[in-house]
Design a protein around this motif. Structure first.
Motif, PDB file in Angstrom:
ATOM      1  N   ARG A  13      -7.556 -44.516  21.102  1.00 24.76           N
ATOM      2  CA  ARG A  13      -8.450 -43.371  20.893  1.00 24.76           C
ATOM      3  C   ARG A  13      -7.930 -42.486  19.750  1.00 24.76           C
ATOM      4  O   ARG A  13      -6.725 -42.371  19.546  1.00 24.76           O
ATOM      5  N   VAL A  14      -8.861 -41.882  19.044  1.00 25.93           N
ATOM      6  CA  VAL A  14      -8.535 -41.002  17.928  1.00 25.93           C
ATOM      7  C   VAL A  14      -9.319 -39.705  18.095  1.00 25.93           C
ATOM      8  O   VAL A  14     -10.509 -39.727  18.428  1.00 25.93           O
ATOM      9  N   ARG A  15      -8.671 -38.608  17.865  1.00 26.48           N
ATOM     10  CA  ARG A  15      -9.335 -37.307  17.908  1.00 26.48           C
ATOM     11  C   ARG A  15      -9.112 -36.610  16.566  1.00 26.48           C
ATOM     12  O   ARG A  15      -7.987 -36.467  16.114  1.00 26.48           O
ATOM     13  N   VAL A  16     -10.209 -36.188  15.940  1.00 18.76           N
ATOM     14  CA  VAL A  16     -10.160 -35.510  14.643  1.00 18.76           C
ATOM     15  C   VAL A  16     -10.696 -34.098  14.823  1.00 18.76           C
ATOM     16  O   VAL A  16     -11.739 -33.896  15.450  1.00 18.76           O
ATOM     17  N   THR A  46      -5.553 -35.124  12.483  1.00 25.29           N
ATOM     18  CA  THR A  46      -5.937 -36.331  13.213  1.00 25.29           C
ATOM     19  C   THR A  46      -4.851 -36.639  14.231  1.00 25.29           C
ATOM     20  O   THR A  46      -3.674 -36.682  13.886  1.00 25.29           O
ATOM     21  N   ALA A  86      -3.866 -39.628  16.864  1.00 28.57           N
ATOM     22  CA  ALA A  86      -4.208 -41.022  17.137  1.00 28.57           C
ATOM     23  C   ALA A  86      -3.266 -41.600  18.182  1.00 28.57           C
ATOM     24  O   ALA A  86      -2.056 -41.350  18.168  1.00 28.57           O
ATOM     25  N   GLU A  87      -3.847 -42.399  19.064  1.00 26.47           N
ATOM     26  CA  GLU A  87      -3.078 -43.103  20.091  1.00 26.47           C
ATOM     27  C   GLU A  87      -2.715 -44.488  19.569  1.00 26.47           C
ATOM     28  O   GLU A  87      -3.597 -45.279  19.240  1.00 26.47           O
ATOM     29  N   VAL A  90      -4.539 -49.199  17.210  1.00 25.27           N
ATOM     30  CA  VAL A  90      -5.016 -47.833  17.373  1.00 25.27           C
ATOM     31  C   VAL A  90      -5.993 -47.782  18.543  1.00 25.27           C
ATOM     32  O   VAL A  90      -6.932 -48.576  18.610  1.00 25.27           O
TER      33      VAL A  90
END
Length: 293
Positions: free
Chosen positions: A181-184, A191, A193-194, A179
């Motif tokens: 970067r993650v953006r929430v 969510t 997720a990359e 995993v």
């Protein structure tokens, strides 16, 4: 080469100095609810306006951007076919797929993952599990993808929680990926997720990757659905129930968009170990299983 709808829209937004957030507010003030995520998709050429509400928004954008009537509308091509074997650019707009799409477009742009037409999902397999109380617990996901361009290094996945859930879902990678970067987005409960692949893919290369989604449900749920702007070529969905909390009936369904009625794909027989599955060979943007307790 003639300019496309996205070319002209992007240029005129730059010229005007407007932000997408401001255009969103201007549209809302005139009674048209188009999310910032959808505006971002239009500007980047990921999808085109198709719904009646979207076409109305384009007319208002022409006015806000001080363009002659029909300047943008005239650049929109015919509606793109839905269902199986979507071509490179046949991707549905976020507002057509999620009833609350706030922040999705901005998150995807921030993550900078491959465009939907750069990575073809040949097969998607979800194994969704519920706990004894009938709440969503986990979903194990396995993907077979193929690069349609050279230089693909990641895959971006998006999952959205139910309104009653305690938090947005969490993504844990399997052994084939990591995993990034993650953006929430707490307000819309999604969510993004990359997932970093173990190598850079050239055009035609395939990769297998897996991950687990953890859910934080408060209440029993009556369905699980998968939303994908570009449908996979084949989608296998399993749902596992706690043997002590078996539903009375189940059926598979599909939708062309979040605002469309669900179309049944047939009743599903609950197996002896409290599980059902359905293989969607003609995948659509929204596919799932619904049950009754």
């Amino acid at each position: 080469m003639s300019e496309t709808f996205s070319d002209v829209l992007s240029r005129e937004i730059e010229r005007s100095g407007y932000t997408l957030e401001r255009l969103h507010r201007r549209l809302a003030a005139r009674g048209v609810l188009i999310g910032v995520s959808t505006l971002s998709y239009w500007r980047r050429g990921i999808c085109q306006p198709e719904r009646a509400e979207s076409l109305r928004a384009v007319g208002i954008l022409e006015s806000e951007l001080e363009l002659s009537g029909g300047t943008l509308i005239g650049l929109i091509g015919p509606p793109r076919p839905r269902g199986r074997w979507l071509s490179r650019r046949q991707v549905r707009e976020p507002d057509a797929l999620w009833q609350d799409a706030r922040g999705i477009g901005a998150a995807l742009a921030d993550l900078g993952g491959p465009a939907p037409w750069d990575l073809d999902h040949l097969r998607v397999h979800d194994h969704h599990r519920l706990d004894r109380a009938g709440r969503a617990a986990t979903t194990d996901v396995r993907l077979l993808v193929r690069a349609e361009t050279t230089g693909v290094r990641s895959c971006v996945v998006v999952h959205q929680a139910d309104p009653a859930d305690r938090a947005a879902p969490a993504v844990t990678p399997g052994p084939e990926c990591a995993v990034g970067r993650v953006r929430v987005h707490p307000d819309s409960r999604f969510t993004a997720a990359e997932l970093l692949l173990d190598r850079t893919l050239s055009e035609g290369d395939t990769a297998v990757l897996s991950y687990t989604v953890s859910w934080y449900g408060r209440e029993p749920v009556a369905r699980y659905r998968r939303v994908m702007p570009r449908p996979p070529r084949e989608y296998l969905l399993q749902v596992g129930f706690d043997p002590r909390a078996r539903p009375t009936r189940c059926h598979a369904f599909a939708q062309g968009g979040a605002w469309d009625a669900e179309r049944s794909r047939g009743a599903l027989r609950i197996g002896g170990f409290a599980g059902v599955h359905h293989l969607f060979r003609d995948a659509e943007p929204i596919m799932g299983v619904r049950w009754r307790w």
